[in-house]
Design an enzyme around this catalytic site. Structure first.
Site, short mmCIF file in Angstrom:
data_model
loop_
_atom_site.label_atom_id
_atom_site.label_comp_id
_atom_site.label_asym_id
_atom_site.label_seq_id
_atom_site.Cartn_x
_atom_site.Cartn_y
_atom_site.Cartn_z
NE ARG A 102 -3.89 0.51 1.94
CZ ARG A 102 -5.13 0.62 2.45
NH1 ARG A 102 -5.36 1.40 3.48
NH2 ARG A 102 -6.13 -0.07 1.92
CD GLN A 132 -12.91 -1.67 -0.88
OE1 GLN A 132 -12.12 -1.56 0.04
NE2 GLN A 132 -14.13 -2.13 -0.70
CG ASP A 225 -13.59 6.43 -1.31
OD1 ASP A 225 -13.39 6.29 -0.09
OD2 ASP A 225 -12.66 6.48 -2.15
CB CYS A 264 -14.18 1.31 0.05
SG CYS A 264 -13.87 3.08 0.13
NE ARG A 292 -10.76 -5.30 0.41
CZ ARG A 292 -10.00 -4.30 0.86
NH1 ARG A 292 -10.54 -3.31 1.51
NH2 ARG A 292 -8.69 -4.27 0.60
N1 CP Z 1 -11.33 -0.18 2.39
C1 CP Z 1 -10.07 -0.24 2.83
O1 CP Z 1 -9.12 -0.45 2.09
O2 CP Z 1 -9.95 -0.06 4.18
P1 CP Z 1 -8.58 0.15 4.96
O3 CP Z 1 -8.01 1.46 4.51
O4 CP Z 1 -8.97 0.16 6.41
O5 CP Z 1 -7.66 -0.99 4.62
N1 NVA Z 2 -10.11 6.90 -1.41
C1 NVA Z 2 -9.78 6.37 -0.09
C2 NVA Z 2 -9.99 4.90 -0.07
C3 NVA Z 2 -9.73 4.24 1.27
C4 NVA Z 2 -9.92 2.76 1.24
C5 NVA Z 2 -8.35 6.74 0.26
O1 NVA Z 2 -7.48 6.64 -0.63
O2 NVA Z 2 -8.09 7.12 1.40
#
Ligand code: CP
Ligand code: NVA
Length: 305
Positions: A102, A132, A225, A264, A292
């Site tokens: 990530r 996701q 979102d 999400c 998930r």
């Molecule tokens: N939806 C999602 O990716 O949640 P987190 O940021 O908590 O992993």
């Molecule tokens: N758009 C949001 C999604 C989180 C799962 C972000 O990037 O923070």
């Protein structure tokens, strides 16, 4: 060697095989079956942003399949700062069987994957969030067996989650109506790629960008979102102003046919969605969160198939 970086990279057959396997894995877990498909596999999870769902669902998933993980948080590796991205990638390739990342820039993920000799999974970048979106398709499919017949509304910011949903629409054929403020439309490059893929797969595009609530009509699902994504905290005031009128609330739901509500998560309650909608009878956000786990287990198995 397989990576899982974007939903646009796969055939429909592959994506459906992952969803079908996720369905089996969900049932197996309900029956309490013990599985061992990842025995001997150790994965690194390199997370430069916070996470609840992605981190925990991957960790639990890997362990339930007999493997193990090493979590590396934001202050540990210093990807591209303490050390060049390619050096981290080549080093981890010598220790672990796969890396789940990530990070911020999508290019950084691509560079990492390019240099890696083990599978790399995209656990969210600023551009895409494919794990996701694939599990969201699974959640919708549990309620609507024929995806091509349904209309999904996405209302909110045109970034990572929406971009992956655009590819999901192109791969699974559901209609995706997109309502964003005009300065927050999805990337034209992603949009063009998704439309091209939809035409290749279905000889038509089912993606419709609109600019007002009046154009929505009836939909089966509404998805939103956060307005302020991770890393955008400094833009908070501007974004709250620009997204006024784009909230998912009771009055919107009534206008658009009381669809299922998806998010999400994490949600910023009172901003993009109200408490009463998120906690209401049409909300399926915790099914989404649960799924998930099942879908990511299927993705992991696919990496070494
Ligand atoms: N939806 C999602 O990716 O949640 P987190 O940021 O908590 O992993
Ligand atoms: N758009 C949001 C999604 C989180 C799962 C972000 O990037 O923070």
């Amino acid at each position: 060697m397989r990576h899982f970086l974007s939903l646009k990279d796969f055939s429909r057959t592959t994506l459906w095989s992952i969803l079908n396997r996720a369905k089996e894995l969900k049932s197996a877990r309900r029956r309490g079956e013990r599985l061992s498909s990842l025995t001997g596999k150790i994965l690194a999870m390199l997370f430069e942003k916070p996470s609840t769902r992605t981190r925990v669902s991957f960790e639990v998933g890997i362990k339930e399949l007999g493997g193990d993980v090493i979590f590396l948080g934001a202050n540990e590796v210093g990807l591209g700062k303490r050390e060049a991205v390619k050096d981290v990638s080549r080093t981890l390739s010598r220790y672990v069987h796969g890396v789940i990342i990530r990070t911020f820039s999508h290019d950084r993920l691509l560079e990492f994957a390019d240099c890696s000799s083990v599978p790399v999974v995209n656990a969210l970048t600023d551009l895409l969030h494919p794990c996701q979106a694939l599990s969201d398709v699974f959640t919708v499919w549990e309620r609507f067996p024929v995806l091509e017949d349904i209309r999904v509304l996405f209302i909110g910011d045109g970034n990572n989650v929406l971009h992956s949903l655009l590819f999901a629409s192109a791969q699974f054929g559901f209609s995706l109506v997109v309502l964003t403020p005009k300065d927050y439309r999805p990337s034209p490059i992603i949009l063009a790629e998704a439309e091209e893929l939809a035409i290749k797969n279905f000889s038509r595009t089912s993606i419709h960008l609109i600019s007002s609530v009046e154009e929505i009509g009836k939909v089966d699902v509404v998805y939103t979102d956060v307005w302020v994504s991770m890393g955008q905290e400094k833009q908070r005031d501007v974004k709250l102003r620009d997204f006024k009128g784009f909230q998912v609330n009771e009055s919107l739901l009534e206008k658009i046919g009381n669809p299922w509500v998806m998010h999400c998560l994490p949600a910023h309650r009172g901003e993009e969605v109200t408490d009463s909608v998120l906690d209401g009878a049409r909300s399926i956000v915790f099914d989404q969160a649960e799924n998930r786990l099942h879908v990511q287990k299927a993705i992991l198995e696919w990496l070494w198939k």
